[in-house]
Design a protein around this motif. Structure first.
Motif, PDB file in Angstrom:
ATOM      1  N   ARG A  38     -11.203  47.244  -0.724  1.00 26.34           N
ATOM      2  CA  ARG A  38     -10.751  46.557   0.719  1.00 26.34           C
ATOM      3  C   ARG A  38      -9.345  47.307   1.071  1.00 26.34           C
ATOM      4  O   ARG A  38      -8.894  47.223   1.998  1.00 26.34           O
ATOM      5  CB  ARG A  38     -10.443  45.055   0.252  1.00 26.34           C
ATOM      6  CG  ARG A  38      -9.101  44.923  -0.687  1.00 26.34           C
ATOM      7  CD  ARG A  38      -8.744  43.672  -1.127  1.00 26.34           C
ATOM      8  NE  ARG A  38      -8.871  42.607  -0.016  1.00 26.34           N
ATOM      9  CZ  ARG A  38      -7.748  42.187   0.763  1.00 26.34           C
ATOM     10  NH1 ARG A  38      -6.608  42.739   0.463  1.00 26.34           N
ATOM     11  NH2 ARG A  38      -7.833  41.416   1.670  1.00 26.34           N
ATOM     12  N   ARG A  80     -12.181  44.163   7.252  1.00 29.50           N
ATOM     13  CA  ARG A  80     -11.858  43.128   6.453  1.00 29.50           C
ATOM     14  C   ARG A  80     -11.831  41.687   6.990  1.00 29.50           C
ATOM     15  O   ARG A  80     -12.233  40.748   6.589  1.00 29.50           O
ATOM     16  CB  ARG A  80     -10.279  43.218   5.570  1.00 29.50           C
ATOM     17  CG  ARG A  80     -10.422  44.394   4.630  1.00 29.50           C
ATOM     18  CD  ARG A  80      -9.189  44.176   3.778  1.00 29.50           C
ATOM     19  NE  ARG A  80      -7.884  44.510   4.357  1.00 29.50           N
ATOM     20  CZ  ARG A  80      -7.215  45.683   4.760  1.00 29.50           C
ATOM     21  NH1 ARG A  80      -7.881  46.919   4.173  1.00 29.50           N
ATOM     22  NH2 ARG A  80      -5.968  45.863   5.393  1.00 29.50           N
ATOM     23  N   PRO A  97     -16.144  41.346   8.585  1.00 32.71           N
ATOM     24  CA  PRO A  97     -17.007  42.328   7.710  1.00 32.71           C
ATOM     25  C   PRO A  97     -18.392  42.333   8.484  1.00 32.71           C
ATOM     26  O   PRO A  97     -19.144  43.113   8.361  1.00 32.71           O
ATOM     27  CB  PRO A  97     -16.954  41.696   6.410  1.00 32.71           C
ATOM     28  CG  PRO A  97     -16.529  40.178   6.456  1.00 32.71           C
ATOM     29  CD  PRO A  97     -15.629  40.174   7.685  1.00 32.71           C
ATOM     30  N   GLU A 112     -18.277  40.564  -2.161  1.00 35.64           N
ATOM     31  CA  GLU A 112     -17.216  40.085  -2.555  1.00 35.64           C
ATOM     32  C   GLU A 112     -17.130  40.174  -4.187  1.00 35.64           C
ATOM     33  O   GLU A 112     -15.861  40.180  -4.745  1.00 35.64           O
ATOM     34  CB  GLU A 112     -16.912  38.714  -2.243  1.00 35.64           C
ATOM     35  CG  GLU A 112     -16.877  38.599  -0.834  1.00 35.64           C
ATOM     36  CD  GLU A 112     -15.520  39.215  -0.085  1.00 35.64           C
ATOM     37  OE1 GLU A 112     -14.538  39.021  -0.660  1.00 35.64           O
ATOM     38  OE2 GLU A 112     -15.655  39.791   0.977  1.00 35.64           O
ATOM     39  N   PRO A 169     -14.097  42.873  -2.774  1.00 38.06           N
ATOM     40  CA  PRO A 169     -14.565  43.240  -1.745  1.00 38.06           C
ATOM     41  C   PRO A 169     -14.716  44.929  -1.650  1.00 38.06           C
ATOM     42  O   PRO A 169     -13.772  45.529  -1.899  1.00 38.06           O
ATOM     43  CB  PRO A 169     -13.539  42.911  -0.748  1.00 38.06           C
ATOM     44  CG  PRO A 169     -12.699  41.679  -1.357  1.00 38.06           C
ATOM     45  CD  PRO A 169     -12.611  42.292  -2.844  1.00 38.06           C
TER      46      PRO A 169
END
Length: 518
Positions: free
Chosen positions: A171, A218, A221, A250, A254
């Protein structure tokens, strides 16, 4: 703690560890309770609204976190534990995510206690050794790992088949793996670049923008993600790239699959197309300028020829002599008039092609324009023995258009219809308000008509359409082509319907958006 649990009888099953029920402490007792819990050898975590508010030293050491603040920063209970935290009659093995991203098998039990100034969820966390992992738990973990690996392989295979450089990033944009054509494209091995930020593969100009793009990915998505970026190879070369991204899930955190495709050839082709288009536009402008100059040069002597033939036909300076000479003069006058029309068509075509035509939009009366065109075409229809009829609807709304070009379009359509009809034929001119709400202007002739190929040729400038008598040599196709261009310049719709031995119908439609409102 065990005594309190036995007294209250509130032990409840949860995902892993012996869960006990604490007596509800008073708000001022929370600090003392925290010191007691911190000394316990079993892990204790307190949650409020799924967020950790307390973790004792046993669980912090187990997971490698320095304090509860950093533990809470990794997300709520749903992010920490690979399962649902619900009060149960027994305990179940789960996995909890460590600071380094690994999964630690634990046994957790859950209950509710009063903590500080409100209720909180208390988790008792006990790590499980390899021998304590039941067959069902081990199998479940194996299936979960296999499922995630399958998703990663599927995404990677799809991107590799598209000949793309494949990266998996977390992420924060850190590179977790490198594959596909990434090695040859950037010049890095996976062990050299893993753990670095994605911007290490991008030009400096992209660094700030990439932070915004990752933030957008983020936040959304599932949204389509495709951008043109400039990459940077290990040797410093700048690479035009097309970037696409897909969220992988996830768990265990992520992550996103990013495909980078070399766009050098595509951008080179775009540049070449722009260059070709500029050359074509320049050539069209030169052609238009040439046509305009030639047309002006032709019109001057033609006007003189027409003027002298009119004087001779009027016999202002004495009789012509014989009727044959008068016929010759009529032919000269008709041919000169036709050439002047062609010159005017060439001028209009040159203006339209070069984009230099200036239109002045005003409120127009379509019936008035048509009546004027019919009046001017009357002598030609009488000479060629063609019946010219009109059927105009009253009460048409005013049109917003350019009067000069629409008059020229009407004259061209009538001239074309008269030439197609021949002696004894009819040309019917009509206007009406259609059921769809458009204003229609139609010109129908009773000539032999045209095939679909001939219609296509008639709508192209300088294409010859061969028809029977009376005047096959005059059918240059300019009249219909220029009329169509002029109508469309006024935002009207132009169509031709024809068939062999069925005549020809030309229809011009103006939508309500072109109406003049009071």
């Amino acid at each position: 703690l065990e005594e309190h649990a036995e007294e209250d009888g509130q032990a409840a099953g949860g995902p892993g560890g012996e869960v006990v029920a604490l007596p509800p402490p008073r708000p001022r007792e929370a600090p003392d309770a925290a010191r007691v819990l911190d000394r316990l050898p079993v892990g204790i975590v307190l949650l409020r609204a799924e967020t950790p508010i307390f973790a004792n030293r046993a669980v912090l050491d187990l997971l490698g976190f320095p304090d509860v603040g950093e533990l809470a920063s990794r997300g709520g209970a749903a992010r920490l534990f690979s399962g649902r935290l619900e009060p149960r009659s027994g305990s179940s093995p789960l996995t909890v995510r460590s600071r380094t991203g690994g999964n630690v098998p634990v046994e957790v039990k859950l209950t509710t206690v009063e903590w500080g100034d409100g209720p909180a969820s208390l988790l008792v966390v006990r790590p499980l050794g390899e021998g304590e992992l039941g067959a069902g738990t081990g199998r479940a973990l194996e299936l979960e790992i296999a499922r995630r690996d399958a998703r990663l392989r599927e995404a990677a295979a799809g991107l590799r088949s598209a000949e793309a450089a494949l990266l998996v990033v977390d992420r924060e944009g850190r590179i977790l793996s490198l594959g596909g054509t990434a090695g040859p494209l950037f010049g890095y091995e996976e062990n050299e670049i893993a753990g670095e930020s994605l911007v290490a593969l991008l030009a400096p100009i992209e660094h700030m923008r990439m932070a915004d793009l990752l933030a957008g990915l983020r936040a959304l998505p599932e949204a389509p993600f495709r951008h043109d970026v400039t990459g940077r190879a290990r040797d410093g070369r700048l690479l035009p790239l097309t970037m696409t991204a897909e969220a992988l899930g996830e768990e265990p955190g992520p992550s996103y699959a990013i495909a980078l495709r070399d766009a050098t050839e595509a951008r080179l082709m775009e540049s070449e197309l722009r260059s070709v288009r500029r050359m074509a536009e320049a050539a069209s402008a030169r052609n238009g300028e040439f046509l305009a100059r030639v047309s002006h040069e032709l019109r001057t002597p033609l006007n003189a020829i027409i003027g002298f033939t009119e004087i001779m036909l009027a016999e202002r300076f004495g009789p012509v002599g014989t009727e044959r000479y008068r016929d010759y003069l009529r032919d000269i006058h008709a041919s000169g008039t036709h050439l002047v029309r062609l010159v005017e068509d060439l001028l209009d075509l040159a203006r339209i092609s070069s984009g230099r035509g200036v239109l002045s939009f005003d409120a127009l009366d379509l019936n008035g324009l048509v009546t004027e065109a019919v009046r001017l075409a009357g002598p030609e229809a009488e000479r060629d023995r063609v019946i010219l009829r009109t059927r105009l609807s009253a009460g048409l709304p005013g049109l917003l258009g350019d009067g000069r070009t629409l008059r020229q379009a009407c004259r061209n359509l009538l001239a074309s219809a008269l030439r197609f009809s021949g002696a004894g034929g009819q040309v019917i001119v009509s206007t009406e308000l259609t059921e769809a709400g458009d204003v229609a202007f139609r010109v129908r002739d009773t000539g032999r008509g045209m095939s679909p190929d001939e219609v296509e040729a008639a709508l192209e400038p300088f294409r010859q359409v061969s028809v029977a008598a009376p005047q096959p040599a005059t059918m240059t196709g300019l009249s219909l082509a220029v009329a169509k261009a002029l109508v469309e310049a006024n935002l009207g719709r132009f169509s031709v319907t024809s068939g062999r031995r069925q005549g020809t119908l030309v229809e011009v439609l103006f939508p309500p958006a072109r109406f003049v409102t009071a």
